[in-house]
Enzyme design. Structure first.
Site, PDB file in Angstrom:
ATOM      1  N   ASN A 204       0.811  -1.223   0.000  1.00 42.74           N
ATOM      2  CA  ASN A 204       0.000   0.000   0.000  1.00 42.74           C
ATOM      3  C   ASN A 204       0.845   1.273   0.000  1.00 42.74           C
ATOM      4  OD1 ASN A 204       0.751  -0.645   2.653  1.00 42.74           O
ATOM      5  ND2 ASN A 204      -1.037   0.369   3.537  1.00 42.74           N
TER       6      ASN A 204
ATOM      7  N   PRO B 269      10.239  -6.702  -0.958  1.00 40.19           N
ATOM      8  CA  PRO B 269       9.016  -5.954  -1.255  1.00 40.19           C
ATOM      9  C   PRO B 269       7.848  -6.889  -1.512  1.00 40.19           C
ATOM     10  CG  PRO B 269      10.419  -6.030  -3.194  1.00 40.19           C
ATOM     11  CD  PRO B 269      11.194  -6.700  -2.074  1.00 40.19           C
TER      12      PRO B 269
ATOM     13  N   GLY C 266       2.185  -5.373   7.685  1.00 42.85           N
ATOM     14  CA  GLY C 266       1.215  -6.134   6.912  1.00 42.85           C
ATOM     15  C   GLY C 266       0.102  -6.673   7.792  1.00 42.85           C
TER      16      GLY C 266
ATOM     17  N   GLU D 196       4.321  -4.178  12.455  1.00 44.21           N
ATOM     18  CA  GLU D 196       3.245  -3.189  12.371  1.00 44.21           C
ATOM     19  C   GLU D 196       2.086  -3.851  11.640  1.00 44.21           C
ATOM     20  OE1 GLU D 196       3.059  -0.517  13.965  1.00 44.21           O
ATOM     21  OE2 GLU D 196       5.140  -0.498  14.679  1.00 44.21           O
TER      22      GLU D 196
ATOM     23  N   CYS E   6      -3.308   1.293   6.937  1.00 45.05           N
ATOM     24  CA  CYS E   6      -3.580   0.690   8.245  1.00 45.05           C
ATOM     25  C   CYS E   6      -4.178   1.692   9.213  1.00 45.05           C
ATOM     26  CB  CYS E   6      -2.322   0.062   8.819  1.00 45.05           C
ATOM     27  SG  CYS E   6      -0.948   1.208   9.019  1.00 45.05           S
TER      28      CYS E   6
ATOM     29  N   GLU F  65     -10.865  -5.248  10.639  1.00 42.07           N
ATOM     30  CA  GLU F  65     -10.221  -4.198   9.851  1.00 42.07           C
ATOM     31  C   GLU F  65     -10.806  -4.207   8.446  1.00 42.07           C
ATOM     32  OE1 GLU F  65      -5.772  -2.522   8.888  1.00 42.07           O
ATOM     33  OE2 GLU F  65      -6.044  -4.690   8.945  1.00 42.07           O
TER      34      GLU F  65
END
Length: 475
Positions: A145, A169, A221, A242, A276, A376
């Protein structure tokens, strides 16, 4: 403007994967070769044997500064690649390139701040001081993102402190990852200081996480992958995870509603809700709920959904086919359960009908316990929930298992201070959107939103990527 598909040099395995444009899924953007377990072992060998840890702070700072300059000089080209692979509008992609450059400029300063401390003598004739130095090999596993800026936030401090980095990545934005690595090498970073790993082979990931030479793993992620990293990383690895956010914005009855509505739309629907820190739930004081809902609906209907390179687009596609299907099912489920749509965004004319289009949607009357409220969202959906007062709002935020970001909109300074003191989140905004953060302040969540004791960002980022040695000296 569409960047030409990138293709790496041929390799012995001959295997190849590709990334696609989420606005035009039939179009290939870049090619990459997924890394095998053998590739990972070789990459760790190179990183562990690099001379980068022995370089001076001045050299590290010079390389990181040149990297920042290179990104700025290539802003339009790299931004077009970000838009093509991830889908965000070009203006947002250009902003991300600029922020990545800021991250590396800050990291250049950090190279000179790996400092020790002296302590008062407790024993006659003996002094004590600390030495700080690089950990060694650090793995940076980064999301799609923000494929540049979040990578820079992990890579920059690690390199500044003299570590080598295994850069992995996301496969969704492999071309952006390759472009960042190329810019780093062009700036003078030795290739063995940052080998790049691609793909999502579980066996390759197990090799990475199990190698004792990999001293730290920084990951951004999903909760699911974060749990896998916790389970599979060797016991000596330092972890910085995170993870998800279930973020609320609270609107008090005394808030500036026009300003709040602007911030709420930015926080909920900017970047297609794929941050996020995006706002999932809007908790609004009952006396102003109807007025705020009308202001939000007006703004949502003004949004335009289309390709990121179209001048009329405000909201790009979601990044992947899996996102597209998951969010479609979530919407269908919410409506079947009795949720009501307050407003939906409009489409840009002429867009590819096969694109991963999920329009920004404002919901209300969502039943308690539905996934739209408890999970989420990570997409352009937001739900309005009327609440009696700040006490009820704080109770709702506090009941969540996660604690990443929250905001409050109020003119009452006492209420703002109370919110900041009591809300169990790592990022708190007062009269601002839940999204967006600076490069110098710390960034990290509480509870299930983060794993490990090390926030990202700024000078404190050095804590994660350095070792401390205490030296007692008796002449």
């Amino acid at each position: 403007m569409h960047p030409a598909p990138t293709r790496p040099a041929p390799d012995a395995s001959g295997s190849e994967a590709r990334t696609v444009d989420p606005a035009r899924p039939g179009r290939t953007v870049s090619h990459y070769r997924p890394s095998t377990p053998e590739d990972v072992r070789a990459a760790v060998d190179r990183a562990a044997g690099s001379d980068w840890p022995a370089t001076t702070p001045a050299r590290r700072a010079a390389v990181l500064t040149r990297l920042a300059e290179g990104l700025e000089q290539s802003r339009d080209r790299i931004a077009a690649l970000v838009t093509a692979e991830e889908g965000k509008p070009l203006a947002a992609a250009r902003g991300e390139v600029g922020k990545a450059a800021e991250q590396f400029r800050l990291a250049a300063q950090l190279a000179f701040l790996v400092e020790g401390t002296t302590f008062p003598a407790e024993t006659p004739g003996t002094t004590a001081h600390t030495l700080r130095g690089p950990l060694g090999v650090v793995a940076a596993v980064t999301p799609w993102n923000f494929p540049l800026s979040l990578a820079a936030r992990k890579i920059g401090p690690a390199l500044a402190a003299g570590n080598t980095v295994l850069f992995k990545p996301s496969p969704v934005t492999a071309g952006v990852g390759a472009a960042l690595a190329a810019a780093a090498y062009d700036a003078g970073l030795p290739r063995d200081a940052m080998p790049v790993l691609h793909g999502h082979d579980p066996d390759a990931m197990d090799v990475l996480l199990g190698d004792l030479r990999v001293r730290a793993v920084s990951f951004t992620g999903s909760d699911r992958v974060g749990a896998l990293i916790r389970d599979r990383a060797h016991g000596q690895a330092r972890l910085q995870l995170e993870l998800g956010g279930r973020n609320c914005a609270v609107v008090c009855s005394d808030a500036d509603l026009e300003r709040a509505a602007d911030d709420l739309v930015t926080g909920a629907f900017g970047l297609t809700g794929q941050a996020c820190t995006s706002t999932d739930r809007i908790l609004v004081a009952t006396p102003v709920a109807a007025e705020l809902m009308a202001l939000l609906a007006e703004r949502v209907r003004s949004l335009r959904v289309g390709p990121g390179d179209h001048p009329a687009t405000t909201t790009g596609p979601v990044a992947t086919e899996a996102q597209f299907h998951r969010l479609g099912a979530l919407r269908t489920s919410a409506l079947a359960a009795g949720a009501r749509v307050v407003a939906t965004a409009w489409d840009v004319e002429g867009r590819d009908p096969d694109g991963y289009w999920v329009p920004p949607t404002l919901f209300t009357d969502v039943p308690a316990g539905h996934d739209l409220l408890t999970e989420e969202v990570f997409g352009p959906f937001a739900t309005v929930l009327p609440v009696a007062d700040l006490d009820e709002a704080l109770g709702i935020v506090g009941a969540s298992t996660h604690g990443l970001a929250a905001s409050v909109h109020t003119r009452d300074l006492a209420a703002a201070h109370r919110f900041a003191a009591e809300v169990p989140c790592g990022v708190i905004k007062i009269n601002g959107p839940t999204t967006g953060n600076g490069v110098a302040p710390p960034f990290g969540g509480h509870r299930a939103s983060s794993g490990g004791a090390f926030p990202e960002g700024g000078r404190q980022a050095l804590d994660f990527v350095t070792d401390t040695r205490t030296v007692y000296l008796t002449p």
